[in-house]
Enzyme design. Sequence first.
Site, PDB file in Angstrom:
ATOM      1  N   ARG A  96       0.806  -1.216   0.000  1.00 44.27           N
ATOM      2  CA  ARG A  96       0.000   0.000   0.000  1.00 44.27           C
ATOM      3  C   ARG A  96       0.846   1.276   0.000  1.00 44.27           C
ATOM      4  O   ARG A  96       0.550   2.232  -0.718  1.00 44.27           O
ATOM      5  CB  ARG A  96      -0.961  -0.013   1.194  1.00 44.27           C
ATOM      6  CG  ARG A  96      -1.861   1.197   1.305  1.00 44.27           C
ATOM      7  CD  ARG A  96      -2.498   1.631  -0.008  1.00 44.27           C
ATOM      8  NE  ARG A  96      -3.192   0.558  -0.702  1.00 44.27           N
ATOM      9  CZ  ARG A  96      -3.424   0.573  -1.996  1.00 44.27           C
ATOM     10  NH1 ARG A  96      -3.009   1.579  -2.751  1.00 44.27           N
ATOM     11  NH2 ARG A  96      -4.072  -0.424  -2.564  1.00 44.27           N
ATOM     12  N   LYS A 131       2.964  24.625  -4.162  1.00 44.23           N
ATOM     13  CA  LYS A 131       1.668  24.106  -3.711  1.00 44.23           C
ATOM     14  C   LYS A 131       1.690  22.576  -3.766  1.00 44.23           C
ATOM     15  O   LYS A 131       1.013  21.937  -4.561  1.00 44.23           O
ATOM     16  CB  LYS A 131       0.538  24.692  -4.557  1.00 44.23           C
ATOM     17  CG  LYS A 131       0.397  26.200  -4.375  1.00 44.23           C
ATOM     18  CD  LYS A 131      -0.658  26.790  -5.284  1.00 44.23           C
ATOM     19  CE  LYS A 131      -0.761  28.301  -5.097  1.00 44.23           C
ATOM     20  NZ  LYS A 131      -1.755  28.924  -6.013  1.00 44.23           N
ATOM     21  N   LYS A 163       6.582  38.860  -3.419  1.00 44.66           N
ATOM     22  CA  LYS A 163       5.174  38.861  -3.791  1.00 44.66           C
ATOM     23  C   LYS A 163       4.489  40.129  -3.283  1.00 44.66           C
ATOM     24  O   LYS A 163       5.123  40.998  -2.674  1.00 44.66           O
ATOM     25  CB  LYS A 163       4.502  37.599  -3.228  1.00 44.66           C
ATOM     26  CG  LYS A 163       5.110  36.308  -3.780  1.00 44.66           C
ATOM     27  CD  LYS A 163       4.620  35.080  -3.056  1.00 44.66           C
ATOM     28  CE  LYS A 163       3.154  34.814  -3.308  1.00 44.66           C
ATOM     29  NZ  LYS A 163       2.894  34.369  -4.693  1.00 44.66           N
ATOM     30  N   GLU A 193       6.924  39.409  -8.342  1.00 44.09           N
ATOM     31  CA  GLU A 193       5.566  39.188  -8.861  1.00 44.09           C
ATOM     32  C   GLU A 193       4.928  40.552  -9.131  1.00 44.09           C
ATOM     33  O   GLU A 193       4.892  41.413  -8.246  1.00 44.09           O
ATOM     34  CB  GLU A 193       4.763  38.411  -7.824  1.00 44.09           C
ATOM     35  CG  GLU A 193       3.326  38.158  -8.170  1.00 44.09           C
ATOM     36  CD  GLU A 193       2.595  37.490  -7.022  1.00 44.09           C
ATOM     37  OE1 GLU A 193       1.860  38.204  -6.290  1.00 44.09           O
ATOM     38  OE2 GLU A 193       2.763  36.276  -6.827  1.00 44.09           O
ATOM     39  N   ASP A 214       1.456  37.994 -12.813  1.00 40.53           N
ATOM     40  CA  ASP A 214       0.481  37.293 -11.982  1.00 40.53           C
ATOM     41  C   ASP A 214      -0.952  37.590 -12.413  1.00 40.53           C
ATOM     42  O   ASP A 214      -1.354  38.750 -12.508  1.00 40.53           O
ATOM     43  CB  ASP A 214       0.676  37.694 -10.512  1.00 40.53           C
ATOM     44  CG  ASP A 214      -0.210  36.906  -9.582  1.00 40.53           C
ATOM     45  OD1 ASP A 214      -0.361  35.693  -9.783  1.00 40.53           O
ATOM     46  OD2 ASP A 214      -0.761  37.509  -8.632  1.00 40.53           O
TER      47      ASP A 214
END
Length: 296
Positions: A96, A131, A163, A193, A214
């Site tokens: 598994r 992510k 960012k 960004e 972005d």
Amino acid sequence: MQRIALRKMLEHFYMEDIGSGDLSAQLISDSGPQRAIIHAKQHGILAGVDVIREAFALLDPEIRVTLLKQDGDAIAPGDTIAALEGSPSNLLTGERVALNLLQRMSGIATATRRAIEALNDPSIRICDTRKTTPGLRMLEKHAVTAGGGYNHRFGLYDGIMIKDNHIAAEGSIAAAVAKAQARHGHMVKIEVEIEDEEQLQEAIAAGADIIMFDNCDPDTVTRFARITPPSIITEASGGIDLNTLHTYRDSGVHYISLGFLTHSAASLDISMDIIPDPERGPTAERQETSCPSLTN
């Protein structure tokens, strides 16, 4: 993949799954080695053969693993990925963990290949993002490369990405880039960004190494890519999916980063079967475990 890191991962996964012992596998009579195959039940791109090899070797060094497919290979229902031979109880105990990782990684590789085909522009590289599933980043990013994609930064430690919140906290793009340049050497790249042309011009003037457009539509990305000096790497990200990827074809951007490659990829359906041994008598039943795939 880094072998030591992979083994450490697998040790943790086995501890979680096996606990104090595999109660089901204890029912199996280990009267001799038995054969098993890992095979595909769905079309896709394979990733994770090192997991098969290391997972069973860690559990039982006597298990023989023969790999019949390699990472990046296209697989179809019925294709044998690997043949195994060894203690049937250990084969079932390791099944598994090995399959879960193989299915997850192959799903990501398949999603990456589909993205590359949907874009259909070899001048633009498809890449991942951060992510990823905590604890699985090394495996998931490897799967992206198996599918033909490229890796963005691996973590917060190997690249600077300025960012909107960094800009807001520091006051301006120029101030944030200047501080990053003062603190780090030439081996650390600085990405900024941006969302509009004013920010783009500020990032160019500040000396950013990479500029991300972005949440910009294809026409804006094309215009921004033309404005940006060729010495600066460009990237498009945000709001791009399989249905819209083709609209960014010929936009001139260097990279398109896609979070869905890792956070939304459906696992590929892959199974392991114990091969019945006629000499074991009527108790030799076919053992099969499969995990139904998710629709993408």
